[in-house]
Design a protein around this motif. Sequence first.
Motif, PDB file in Angstrom:
ATOM      1  N   CYS A  79      47.850  75.543 -61.625  1.00  0.00           N
ATOM      2  CA  CYS A  79      47.750  76.940 -61.200  1.00  0.00           C
ATOM      3  C   CYS A  79      47.459  76.973 -59.694  1.00  0.00           C
ATOM      4  N   ASP A  80      48.297  77.700 -58.955  1.00  0.00           N
ATOM      5  CA  ASP A  80      48.113  77.804 -57.503  1.00  0.00           C
ATOM      6  C   ASP A  80      46.949  78.711 -57.139  1.00  0.00           C
ATOM      7  N   VAL A  81      46.580  79.618 -58.005  1.00  0.00           N
ATOM      8  CA  VAL A  81      45.523  80.584 -57.706  1.00  0.00           C
ATOM      9  C   VAL A  81      44.142  79.925 -57.790  1.00  0.00           C
ATOM     10  N   THR A  85      41.077  74.853 -61.675  1.00  0.00           N
ATOM     11  CA  THR A  85      39.707  74.981 -62.192  1.00  0.00           C
ATOM     12  C   THR A  85      39.603  76.017 -63.299  1.00  0.00           C
ATOM     13  N   GLY A  86      40.507  76.988 -63.307  1.00  0.00           N
ATOM     14  CA  GLY A  86      40.443  78.070 -64.286  1.00  0.00           C
ATOM     15  C   GLY A  86      39.462  79.167 -63.893  1.00  0.00           C
ATOM     16  N   ILE A  87      38.827  79.022 -62.718  1.00  0.00           N
ATOM     17  CA  ILE A  87      37.816  79.984 -62.266  1.00  0.00           C
ATOM     18  C   ILE A  87      38.130  80.407 -60.832  1.00  0.00           C
ATOM     19  N   ALA A 100      45.673  84.412 -63.473  1.00  0.00           N
ATOM     20  CA  ALA A 100      47.012  83.825 -63.446  1.00  0.00           C
ATOM     21  C   ALA A 100      47.223  82.821 -64.585  1.00  0.00           C
ATOM     22  N   CYS A 101      46.215  82.012 -64.852  1.00  0.00           N
ATOM     23  CA  CYS A 101      46.338  80.991 -65.910  1.00  0.00           C
ATOM     24  C   CYS A 101      45.436  81.271 -67.106  1.00  0.00           C
ATOM     25  N   GLY A 105      43.796  76.632 -66.089  1.00  0.00           N
ATOM     26  CA  GLY A 105      43.968  75.766 -64.935  1.00  0.00           C
ATOM     27  C   GLY A 105      45.404  75.327 -64.710  1.00  0.00           C
ATOM     28  N   ARG A 106      46.253  75.612 -65.681  1.00  0.00           N
ATOM     29  CA  ARG A 106      47.669  75.241 -65.567  1.00  0.00           C
ATOM     30  C   ARG A 106      48.508  76.380 -66.130  1.00  0.00           C
TER      31      ARG A 106
END
Length: 107
Positions: A79-81, A85-87, A100-101, A105-106
């Motif tokens: 994930c580019d955003v 990390t997912g955070i 976004a994810c 994280g992906r």
Amino acid sequence: MNYWKECLTCALDDENITLSDAQISSISEKLEDAHEGYAVYAGIEAATNGEKSDAELELEELKREIEKRTRWVNNTKPCDVCITTGIVKDSWGKDQTCGACEGAGRV
């Protein structure tokens, strides 16, 4: 010839103990029964009947999880955003789940 009866007779002779044939037969039968139950008592039966240990089952589960995660990583992109990390930080600087994810994280 009965193996258990012969073993008992030899042991009794070595110790100079005299028993009747009926007593020797009875005791040798009990010894044979006890020996047959020994595999259950010592866990040998369970260890040799094809069952898997808890450690083997746990290892197989871990391998499946690693394989599943590897496939997921290979089939997704970072994930580019949130940079995997997912955070992300909200406008007040607090952590929140990446939209976004959705926290994976992906994508």
